[in-house]
Design a protein around this motif. Structure first.
Motif, PDB file in Angstrom:
ATOM      1  N   UNK A  59      -6.195  32.673 -20.616  1.00 17.49           N
ATOM      2  CA  UNK A  59      -6.703  33.902 -20.024  1.00 17.49           C
ATOM      3  C   UNK A  59      -5.667  35.023 -19.949  1.00 17.49           C
ATOM      4  N   UNK A  60      -4.408  34.766 -19.534  1.00 19.88           N
ATOM      5  CA  UNK A  60      -3.438  35.874 -19.509  1.00 19.88           C
ATOM      6  C   UNK A  60      -3.237  36.527 -20.872  1.00 19.88           C
ATOM      7  N   UNK A  61      -3.245  35.723 -21.933  1.00 20.88           N
ATOM      8  CA  UNK A  61      -3.093  36.284 -23.275  1.00 20.88           C
ATOM      9  C   UNK A  61      -4.275  37.177 -23.633  1.00 20.88           C
ATOM     10  N   UNK A  62      -5.486  36.741 -23.262  1.00 26.17           N
ATOM     11  CA  UNK A  62      -6.682  37.535 -23.532  1.00 26.17           C
ATOM     12  C   UNK A  62      -6.624  38.855 -22.767  1.00 26.17           C
ATOM     13  N   UNK A  63      -6.216  38.796 -21.511  1.00 24.58           N
ATOM     14  CA  UNK A  63      -6.158  40.002 -20.684  1.00 24.58           C
ATOM     15  C   UNK A  63      -5.090  40.982 -21.181  1.00 24.58           C
ATOM     16  N   UNK A  64      -3.946  40.451 -21.602  1.00 24.26           N
ATOM     17  CA  UNK A  64      -2.907  41.319 -22.150  1.00 24.26           C
ATOM     18  C   UNK A  64      -3.390  41.964 -23.444  1.00 24.26           C
ATOM     19  N   UNK A  65      -4.081  41.175 -24.273  1.00 22.49           N
ATOM     20  CA  UNK A  65      -4.656  41.727 -25.499  1.00 22.49           C
ATOM     21  C   UNK A  65      -5.660  42.826 -25.204  1.00 22.49           C
ATOM     22  N   UNK A  66      -6.480  42.638 -24.159  1.00 22.01           N
ATOM     23  CA  UNK A  66      -7.451  43.650 -23.766  1.00 22.01           C
ATOM     24  C   UNK A  66      -6.754  44.929 -23.316  1.00 22.01           C
ATOM     25  N   UNK A 101      -3.617  44.126 -16.936  1.00 20.16           N
ATOM     26  CA  UNK A 101      -2.215  43.712 -16.968  1.00 20.16           C
ATOM     27  C   UNK A 101      -1.802  43.035 -15.660  1.00 20.16           C
ATOM     28  N   UNK A 102      -2.236  43.598 -14.521  1.00 15.53           N
ATOM     29  CA  UNK A 102      -1.896  43.005 -13.236  1.00 15.53           C
ATOM     30  C   UNK A 102      -2.522  41.631 -13.059  1.00 15.53           C
ATOM     31  N   UNK A 103      -3.762  41.488 -13.505  1.00 16.64           N
ATOM     32  CA  UNK A 103      -4.423  40.193 -13.404  1.00 16.64           C
ATOM     33  C   UNK A 103      -3.720  39.157 -14.272  1.00 16.64           C
ATOM     34  N   UNK A 104      -3.295  39.551 -15.475  1.00 15.96           N
ATOM     35  CA  UNK A 104      -2.554  38.639 -16.351  1.00 15.96           C
ATOM     36  C   UNK A 104      -1.247  38.207 -15.703  1.00 15.96           C
ATOM     37  N   UNK A 105      -0.536  39.161 -15.113  1.00 15.30           N
ATOM     38  CA  UNK A 105       0.734  38.837 -14.453  1.00 15.30           C
ATOM     39  C   UNK A 105       0.514  37.915 -13.261  1.00 15.30           C
ATOM     40  N   UNK A 106      -0.539  38.149 -12.511  1.00 12.54           N
ATOM     41  CA  UNK A 106      -0.821  37.278 -11.366  1.00 12.54           C
ATOM     42  C   UNK A 106      -1.110  35.851 -11.822  1.00 12.54           C
ATOM     43  N   UNK A 107      -1.894  35.700 -12.889  1.00 13.72           N
ATOM     44  CA  UNK A 107      -2.219  34.361 -13.389  1.00 13.72           C
ATOM     45  C   UNK A 107      -0.969  33.650 -13.910  1.00 13.72           C
ATOM     46  N   UNK A 108      -0.097  34.401 -14.595  1.00 12.47           N
ATOM     47  CA  UNK A 108       1.152  33.802 -15.077  1.00 12.47           C
ATOM     48  C   UNK A 108       2.023  33.375 -13.907  1.00 12.47           C
ATOM     49  N   UNK A 109       2.085  34.205 -12.865  1.00 15.80           N
ATOM     50  CA  UNK A 109       2.875  33.867 -11.682  1.00 15.80           C
ATOM     51  C   UNK A 109       2.340  32.609 -11.019  1.00 15.80           C
ATOM     52  N   UNK A 110       1.011  32.469 -10.951  1.00 18.19           N
ATOM     53  CA  UNK A 110       0.413  31.270 -10.369  1.00 18.19           C
ATOM     54  C   UNK A 110       0.798  30.025 -11.146  1.00 18.19           C
ATOM     55  N   UNK A 111       0.810  30.129 -12.482  1.00 17.56           N
ATOM     56  CA  UNK A 111       1.137  28.969 -13.314  1.00 17.56           C
ATOM     57  C   UNK A 111       2.613  28.576 -13.156  1.00 17.56           C
ATOM     58  N   UNK A 112       3.465  29.572 -12.941  1.00 14.36           N
ATOM     59  CA  UNK A 112       4.897  29.289 -12.818  1.00 14.36           C
ATOM     60  C   UNK A 112       5.258  28.810 -11.432  1.00 14.36           C
TER      61      UNK A 112
END
Length: 252
Positions: A107-114, A241-252
């Motif tokens: 999902x973060x990759x899709x959101x960044x692409x969007x 972009x913010x949603x992608x960053x939040x999801x990445x932060x959750x995974x880390x």
């Protein structure tokens, strides 16, 4: 409703207003309200369920606003709305049966692409373009896929609907935003129907937040109709972009 302090309730109401405003323009309101509900101490399933309560009203208010301005005819979307409701219901019912981890990684990759698509692609304005897919084909493919995702996971659903209308249906940015809201309402309603049995939403808190969500949605829709793509595009890029960053932060 649990024993929440007045300060905490006011914080949730403020979050709901901001989410309604953002969601009416670019989608992604859940980026604000779901973390706020979880910070208030709600378990994840109950936070998602309560978020659906107030989200339904916000999407409905935005849909009505756009319809009143003649940007969308809800009667022509009824079939697609039924599909979105059923798919959203199915997605929520299958939350425990389908492994979501792979989707969370993608999902973060899709959101960044969007975000990059809307930021860099030239010519994206309020002008309609040639469609790449007929209305029945769009209703049979893109609508159930995105609505199922809404019931199953949820973040960014409005943005995904908008991207579909722009890329596949050929709609201008403002018209795509207007057509997104009824479908987002229907998929939210389907998800709520399922979560009501499983997640046990806090109805009173959801209703209080819904009032603020509606106020934010009405203001956001009015501003989007006045400014159009000049407002919608940058806000969509920022929320994705913010949603992608939040999801990445959750995974880390």
């Amino acid at each position: 409703m649990p024993d929440l302090s007045l300060d905490l309730v006011l914080l949730l109401v403020s979050a709901a207003f901001a989410a309604g405003f953002v969601d009416a323009i670019a989608g992604g309101g859940g980026l604000i309200t779901v973390p706020a509900l979880m910070l208030a101490g709600l378990p994840p399933a109950q936070a998602l369920a309560t978020n659906k309560v107030q989200g339904v009203f916000g999407a409905a208010a935005a849909a009505i606003s756009y319809a009143r301005r003649g940007l969308v005819d809800p009667r022509r979307q009824l079939g697609a709305a039924v599909v979105a409701f059923v798919a959203g219901l199915a997605g929520a019912l299958l939350v425990g049966w389908i492994p979501a981890q792979a989707l969370r990684y993608a999902l973060p990759l899709v959101l960044i692409g969007m975000a990059l698509f809307f930021a860099l692609k030239p010519g994206l304005d309020d002008t309609d373009r040639k469609s790449r897919m007929t209305v029945p084909a769009f209703t049979a493919t893109a609508v159930p896929a995105i609505a199922f995702y809404d019931g199953f996971l949820g973040p960014g659903t409005g943005s995904f609907f908008m991207l579909g209308f722009v890329m596949l249906a050929g709609y201008g940015v403002l018209r795509a935003t207007a057509h997104t809201k009824l479908l987002n309402f229907a998929s939210n309603l389907g998800g709520l129907a399922a979560f009501a049995a499983v997640g046990k939403p806090l109805w009173l808190l959801g209703a209080i937040m819904a009032l603020a969500q509606v106020a934010g949605a009405l203001l956001g829709a009015r501003l989007a109709m006045r400014v159009g793509a000049r407002l919608i595009k940058p806000l969509l890029v920022a929320t994705s972009a913010l949603l992608a960053l939040r999801l990445i932060w959750q995974m880390l």
